[in-house]
Design a protein around this motif. Structure first.
Motif, PDB file in Angstrom:
ATOM      1  N   THR A  31      -6.972   2.752   3.922  1.00  0.00           N
ATOM      2  CA  THR A  31      -6.578   1.404   4.328  1.00  0.00           C
ATOM      3  C   THR A  31      -5.429   1.446   5.327  1.00  0.00           C
ATOM      4  O   THR A  31      -5.462   0.759   6.356  1.00  0.00           O
ATOM      5  CB  THR A  31      -6.175   0.581   3.086  1.00  0.00           C
ATOM      6  OG1 THR A  31      -7.307   0.448   2.237  1.00  0.00           O
ATOM      7  CG2 THR A  31      -5.671  -0.787   3.473  1.00  0.00           C
ATOM      8  N   GLU A  73     -10.919  -2.912  -1.496  1.00  0.00           N
ATOM      9  CA  GLU A  73     -10.240  -3.712  -2.522  1.00  0.00           C
ATOM     10  C   GLU A  73     -11.193  -4.061  -3.661  1.00  0.00           C
ATOM     11  O   GLU A  73     -10.836  -3.970  -4.838  1.00  0.00           O
ATOM     12  CB  GLU A  73      -9.649  -4.998  -1.920  1.00  0.00           C
ATOM     13  CG  GLU A  73      -8.424  -4.777  -1.083  1.00  0.00           C
ATOM     14  CD  GLU A  73      -7.205  -4.369  -1.894  1.00  0.00           C
ATOM     15  OE1 GLU A  73      -7.194  -4.503  -3.130  1.00  0.00           O
ATOM     16  OE2 GLU A  73      -6.232  -3.911  -1.274  1.00  0.00           O
ATOM     17  N   CYS A 118       0.840  -1.212   0.000  1.00  0.00           N
ATOM     18  CA  CYS A 118       0.000   0.000   0.000  1.00  0.00           C
ATOM     19  C   CYS A 118       0.871   1.257   0.000  1.00  0.00           C
ATOM     20  O   CYS A 118       0.606   2.200  -0.750  1.00  0.00           O
ATOM     21  CB  CYS A 118      -0.930   0.013   1.206  1.00  0.00           C
ATOM     22  SG  CYS A 118      -2.293  -1.146   1.100  1.00  0.00           S
ATOM     23  N   LEU A 129      -6.154   3.787  -0.593  1.00  0.00           N
ATOM     24  CA  LEU A 129      -4.914   3.289   0.000  1.00  0.00           C
ATOM     25  C   LEU A 129      -4.609   3.991   1.320  1.00  0.00           C
ATOM     26  O   LEU A 129      -4.233   3.345   2.309  1.00  0.00           O
ATOM     27  CB  LEU A 129      -3.744   3.482  -0.971  1.00  0.00           C
ATOM     28  CG  LEU A 129      -3.693   2.548  -2.168  1.00  0.00           C
ATOM     29  CD1 LEU A 129      -2.667   3.034  -3.173  1.00  0.00           C
ATOM     30  CD2 LEU A 129      -3.404   1.128  -1.740  1.00  0.00           C
TER      31      LEU A 129
END
Length: 169
Positions: free
Chosen positions: A97, A116, A52, A94
């Motif tokens: 996350t 995702e 990531c 990202l």
């Protein structure tokens, strides 16, 4: 008393399996001296974090190259505009996350799975936008790799005991 990380039932210390769900009690027992923050992010979860972070830098670098070349010098086709929009969305996903993983909230794995899967949609749209293009076969390879990559991570976040141990509060 400890809490089972799978079903959240109260279990007396010393049990190896939860009497409610029959799952193995994980190695991390929480008390006032030992908190969720003491569980390190290791193994495949650390690898996922690293990918990531690398992706964030690559997306930022691609925008740097566009700016450096001069935005007015770049030929803005429909596909390039779409890919730029996708990269902004992907960058936001990202970063979200990475924040979720660092905060170790219980809902994080499910949100990450959703992010995702959300990232698959633009790849499908891009594929159909360039259906008659000469790069169709290489694009199909990229889509296939992305689908496999996301499929593996979705399975990992939904089924891994390590993930369940890390995101328990």
């Amino acid at each position: 008393m400890i809490e089972c990380p799978w079903c959240e039932a109260k279990v007396e210390s010393g049990y190896k399996h939860c009497p409610e769900c029959q799952n193995e009690i994980v190695e991390f027992e929480f008390n006032s001296e030992n908190s969720i923050d003491s569980i390190p992010i290791r193994g495949w979860l650390l690898f996922y974090n690293a990918t990531c972070i690398i992706s964030v830098f690559l997306i930022c670098y691609s925008y740097y190259l566009i700016i450096r070349a001069g935005i007015s010098n770049v030929e803005w086709t429909k596909q390039l505009v779409f890919l730029s929009s996708y990269n902004v969305m992907h960058l936001i996903c990202l970063i979200a996350t990475l924040i979720l993983i660092c905060r170790k909230k219980k809902y994080a794995p499910k949100v990450i799975v959703g992010l995702e899967i959300l990232n698959l949609i633009p790849f499908g749209v891009n594929f159909f936008m360039s259906y008659e293009s000469a790069i169709q076969s290489s694009l199909m390879t990229g889509v296939s790799v992305k689908v496999i990559w996301i499929g593996l991570w979705v399975c990992y976040f939904l089924m891994s005991k390590r993930v369940k141990q890390t995101f328990v509060h």
